[in-house]
Design a protein around this motif. Structure first.
Motif, PDB file in Angstrom:
ATOM      1  N   ALA A 267      20.050  14.344   7.516  1.00 60.61           N
ATOM      2  CA  ALA A 267      21.173  15.155   7.970  1.00 60.61           C
ATOM      3  C   ALA A 267      20.885  15.818   9.308  1.00 60.61           C
ATOM      4  O   ALA A 267      21.768  15.907  10.171  1.00 60.61           O
ATOM      5  N   LYS A 268      19.670  16.279   9.504  1.00 58.93           N
ATOM      6  CA  LYS A 268      19.328  16.968  10.751  1.00 58.93           C
ATOM      7  C   LYS A 268      19.396  16.014  11.936  1.00 58.93           C
ATOM      8  O   LYS A 268      19.962  16.349  12.987  1.00 58.93           O
ATOM      9  N   ALA A 269      18.820  14.816  11.782  1.00 56.32           N
ATOM     10  CA  ALA A 269      18.844  13.845  12.877  1.00 56.32           C
ATOM     11  C   ALA A 269      20.264  13.384  13.174  1.00 56.32           C
ATOM     12  O   ALA A 269      20.636  13.188  14.337  1.00 56.32           O
ATOM     13  N   GLN A 270      21.075  13.197  12.134  1.00 61.70           N
ATOM     14  CA  GLN A 270      22.473  12.810  12.334  1.00 61.70           C
ATOM     15  C   GLN A 270      23.231  13.902  13.084  1.00 61.70           C
ATOM     16  O   GLN A 270      24.000  13.619  14.010  1.00 61.70           O
ATOM     17  N   ALA A 271      23.028  15.156  12.684  1.00 61.70           N
ATOM     18  CA  ALA A 271      23.716  16.266  13.324  1.00 61.70           C
ATOM     19  C   ALA A 271      23.293  16.408  14.785  1.00 61.70           C
ATOM     20  O   ALA A 271      24.127  16.649  15.666  1.00 61.70           O
ATOM     21  N   GLU A 272      22.011  16.252  15.046  1.00 60.09           N
ATOM     22  CA  GLU A 272      21.526  16.356  16.424  1.00 60.09           C
ATOM     23  C   GLU A 272      22.084  15.223  17.286  1.00 60.09           C
ATOM     24  O   GLU A 272      22.410  15.431  18.465  1.00 60.09           O
ATOM     25  N   ALA A 273      22.222  14.033  16.698  1.00 61.96           N
ATOM     26  CA  ALA A 273      22.837  12.923  17.439  1.00 61.96           C
ATOM     27  C   ALA A 273      24.287  13.240  17.756  1.00 61.96           C
ATOM     28  O   ALA A 273      24.786  12.938  18.850  1.00 61.96           O
ATOM     29  N   GLY A 274      24.994  13.861  16.806  1.00 61.67           N
ATOM     30  CA  GLY A 274      26.372  14.251  17.051  1.00 61.67           C
ATOM     31  C   GLY A 274      26.487  15.279  18.162  1.00 61.67           C
ATOM     32  O   GLY A 274      27.357  15.184  19.039  1.00 61.67           O
ATOM     33  N   ALA A 275      25.605  16.276  18.130  1.00 63.83           N
ATOM     34  CA  ALA A 275      25.624  17.306  19.176  1.00 63.83           C
ATOM     35  C   ALA A 275      25.315  16.701  20.541  1.00 63.83           C
ATOM     36  O   ALA A 275      25.889  17.111  21.561  1.00 63.83           O
ATOM     37  N   ASP A 276      24.424  15.714  20.571  1.00 64.91           N
ATOM     38  CA  ASP A 276      24.122  15.022  21.833  1.00 64.91           C
ATOM     39  C   ASP A 276      25.371  14.319  22.380  1.00 64.91           C
ATOM     40  O   ASP A 276      25.628  14.323  23.588  1.00 64.91           O
ATOM     41  N   ILE A 277      26.144  13.709  21.475  1.00 62.02           N
ATOM     42  CA  ILE A 277      27.374  13.030  21.898  1.00 62.02           C
ATOM     43  C   ILE A 277      28.388  14.048  22.418  1.00 62.02           C
ATOM     44  O   ILE A 277      29.043  13.824  23.443  1.00 62.02           O
ATOM     45  N   PHE A 278      28.524  15.190  21.734  1.00 61.74           N
ATOM     46  CA  PHE A 278      29.427  16.228  22.226  1.00 61.74           C
ATOM     47  C   PHE A 278      29.043  16.629  23.656  1.00 61.74           C
ATOM     48  O   PHE A 278      29.911  16.811  24.520  1.00 61.74           O
ATOM     49  N   ALA A 279      27.730  16.774  23.883  1.00 64.07           N
ATOM     50  CA  ALA A 279      27.266  17.184  25.212  1.00 64.07           C
ATOM     51  C   ALA A 279      27.543  16.107  26.258  1.00 64.07           C
ATOM     52  O   ALA A 279      27.929  16.416  27.399  1.00 64.07           O
ATOM     53  N   GLN A 280      27.361  14.836  25.875  1.00 65.99           N
ATOM     54  CA  GLN A 280      27.670  13.747  26.813  1.00 65.99           C
ATOM     55  C   GLN A 280      29.150  13.762  27.203  1.00 65.99           C
ATOM     56  O   GLN A 280      29.506  13.585  28.375  1.00 65.99           O
ATOM     57  N   LEU A 281      30.010  13.977  26.203  1.00 60.51           N
ATOM     58  CA  LEU A 281      31.442  14.016  26.470  1.00 60.51           C
ATOM     59  C   LEU A 281      31.798  15.211  27.360  1.00 60.51           C
ATOM     60  O   LEU A 281      32.588  15.094  28.300  1.00 60.51           O
ATOM     61  N   ARG A 282      31.208  16.349  27.059  1.00 60.29           N
ATOM     62  CA  ARG A 282      31.449  17.537  27.886  1.00 60.29           C
ATOM     63  C   ARG A 282      31.050  17.294  29.344  1.00 60.29           C
ATOM     64  O   ARG A 282      31.728  17.744  30.276  1.00 60.29           O
ATOM     65  N   ASP A 283      29.955  16.546  29.511  1.00 61.49           N
ATOM     66  CA  ASP A 283      29.421  16.328  30.855  1.00 61.49           C
ATOM     67  C   ASP A 283      30.089  15.162  31.576  1.00 61.49           C
ATOM     68  O   ASP A 283      29.664  14.782  32.670  1.00 61.49           O
ATOM     69  N   GLY A 284      31.116  14.567  30.948  1.00 62.80           N
ATOM     70  CA  GLY A 284      31.927  13.589  31.653  1.00 62.80           C
ATOM     71  C   GLY A 284      31.723  12.139  31.288  1.00 62.80           C
ATOM     72  O   GLY A 284      32.362  11.256  31.881  1.00 62.80           O
ATOM     73  N   THR A 285      30.869  11.846  30.326  1.00 63.99           N
ATOM     74  CA  THR A 285      30.690  10.451  29.909  1.00 63.99           C
ATOM     75  C   THR A 285      31.955   9.944  29.232  1.00 63.99           C
ATOM     76  O   THR A 285      32.530  10.619  28.376  1.00 63.99           O
ATOM     77  N   ASP A 286      32.390   8.761  29.620  1.00 57.47           N
ATOM     78  CA  ASP A 286      33.557   8.138  28.995  1.00 57.47           C
ATOM     79  C   ASP A 286      33.176   7.738  27.569  1.00 57.47           C
ATOM     80  O   ASP A 286      32.153   7.080  27.355  1.00 57.47           O
ATOM     81  N   PRO A 287      33.946   8.144  26.561  1.00 59.16           N
ATOM     82  CA  PRO A 287      33.575   7.815  25.177  1.00 59.16           C
ATOM     83  C   PRO A 287      33.431   6.329  24.906  1.00 59.16           C
ATOM     84  O   PRO A 287      32.656   5.933  24.024  1.00 59.16           O
ATOM     85  N   LYS A 288      34.133   5.481  25.665  1.00 62.85           N
ATOM     86  CA  LYS A 288      33.985   4.044  25.420  1.00 62.85           C
ATOM     87  C   LYS A 288      32.590   3.550  25.791  1.00 62.85           C
ATOM     88  O   LYS A 288      32.182   2.467  25.381  1.00 62.85           O
ATOM     89  N   ASP A 289      31.842   4.360  26.562  1.00 65.48           N
ATOM     90  CA  ASP A 289      30.489   3.986  26.955  1.00 65.48           C
ATOM     91  C   ASP A 289      29.426   4.558  26.032  1.00 65.48           C
ATOM     92  O   ASP A 289      28.230   4.360  26.261  1.00 65.48           O
ATOM     93  N   ILE A 290      29.837   5.265  24.997  1.00 69.14           N
ATOM     94  CA  ILE A 290      28.896   5.852  24.036  1.00 69.14           C
ATOM     95  C   ILE A 290      28.871   4.987  22.781  1.00 69.14           C
ATOM     96  O   ILE A 290      29.894   4.777  22.138  1.00 69.14           O
ATOM     97  N   GLU A 291      27.714   4.482  22.449  1.00 64.88           N
ATOM     98  CA  GLU A 291      27.586   3.591  21.298  1.00 64.88           C
ATOM     99  C   GLU A 291      27.526   4.380  19.987  1.00 64.88           C
ATOM    100  O   GLU A 291      27.127   5.558  19.954  1.00 64.88           O
ATOM    101  N   ASP A 292      27.910   3.737  18.899  1.00 66.38           N
ATOM    102  CA  ASP A 292      27.688   4.278  17.565  1.00 66.38           C
ATOM    103  C   ASP A 292      26.197   4.529  17.366  1.00 66.38           C
ATOM    104  O   ASP A 292      25.353   3.819  17.927  1.00 66.38           O
TER     105      ASP A 292
END
Length: 323
Positions: A267-292
């Motif tokens: 759960a911790k690693a999954q949550a941290e991966a999610g928070a990393d994705i939120f940060a990427q999106l905030r910083d301007g990464t296009d979601p289509k460029d973020i992999e599952d």
């Protein structure tokens, strides 16, 4: 491929007629939990909130109580409150489609944790973070192939059939059991991954069947209910009980010689991966460029349970991205 080449244009601010955001930060995430009653979901929720806020991102967190319509309404509310991203442990493969569609219509990313939503791969703003559930079922099956006596009989306790977790975990189990043609699945019961239903259904099975060697559950909560039923009927030493998730109570149960194994979902690693994705999106990464993102399951038995107790894991989480 999970992503198409379609560009995603993130939504501009909502019209002035909608209600004001509940948070004052520059970037806002909404997370609708499946149900806080499940130990694993509650633990994931806490980890996600902490990891997200540690990155300076505001997060609204709600509890759907296992109700798909409630969860869809909560996600609608996030959108009305100008959330930049919506996310959820999506409650239903089909039933959560309206929430995904609402996010798509609003032009904002939808992050589905642990469970999938039908049609997600068709939306470039959809990202999955979790684990390969077929691997959890496979691990259970491989354990049974090694541990069960000849001509063994098992019962299978599941979550909702209209859930990708159910489909994948069952596939992994049945595929692994093909290694032995003498193991029989006597029956399958939908216990809704509930501790109470796991216990009551196990009690009914004790009355209905002359003999069974194992009860395999699709999560730890129902497995812990099975343990209680077997204890009450003085059968715990005769039946293997298997779960999935690696919740703290399940780890303690394994430590105490009750449950036989669980597939630890980090759960911790999954949550941290999610928070990393939120940060990427905030910083301007296009979601289509973020992999599952997939965090591998790890098998926990009495041999290694001490490595996982008290929030630990035997090795640093390994992360896999979709190819």
């Amino acid at each position: 491929m999970k992503k198409s080449s379609i560009s995603l244009i993130l939504a501009a601010a909502m019209a002035a007629a909608v209600s004001a955001p509940a948070f004052a930060g520059d970037y806002l995430v909404g997370f609708a939990n499946n149900s806080d009653t499940y130990d694993y979901c509650a633990k994931f929720r806490a980890y996600l909130k902490d990891a997200t806020e540690a990155k300076g991102i505001d997060i609204m967190v709600t509890d759907a109580g296992g109700d798909t319509n409630v969860q869809n309404g909560q996600i609608d509310d996030f959108i009305v409150q100008d959330a930049n991203v919506v996310s959820a442990i999506s409650n239903d493969l089909d039933g959560s489609v309206p929430a995904l569609k609402a996010a798509e219509d609003a032009g904002i990313p939808y992050i589905s944790f642990l469970t999938s939503v039908k049609g997600g791969d068709d939306y470039p703003g959809y990202i999955y973070v979790g684990s390969q559930n077929v691997d959890a079922g496979k691990a259970q099956g491989e354990y049974l192939v090694d541990a069960l006596p000849e001509n063994a009989k098992i019962l299978y306790f599941t979550g909702e059939p209209n859930d990708q977790q159910y489909i994948d975990r069952k596939q992994g189990l049945t595929d692994a059991l093909k290694a032995r043609d003498d193991i029989e699945i006597l029956d399958e019961y939908n216990v809704k991954n509930s501790k109470d239903l796991g216990m009551s259904t196990a009690e009914d099975c004790i009355m209905s069947y002359d003999h069974f060697d194992a009860i395999v559950c699709q999560n730890d909560d129902s497995a812990l209910g099975v343990v209680q039923a077997l204890k009450t009927n003085d059968m715990l030493g005769d039946v293997l009980v298997l779960g999935i998730d690696g919740s703290d109570p399940a780890l303690e149960s394994i430590k105490n010689g009750e449950m036989a194994m669980t597939a630890f979902q980090d759960a911790k690693a999954q949550a941290e991966a999610g928070a990393d994705i939120f940060a990427q999106l905030r910083d301007g990464t296009d979601p289509k460029d973020i992999e599952d993102v997939y965090i591998p399951f790890k098998i926990v038995t009495s041999d290694n349970v001490d490595d996982y107790l008290n929030g630990g894991s035997s090795t640093e989480a390994e992360t896999e991205t979709a190819q």
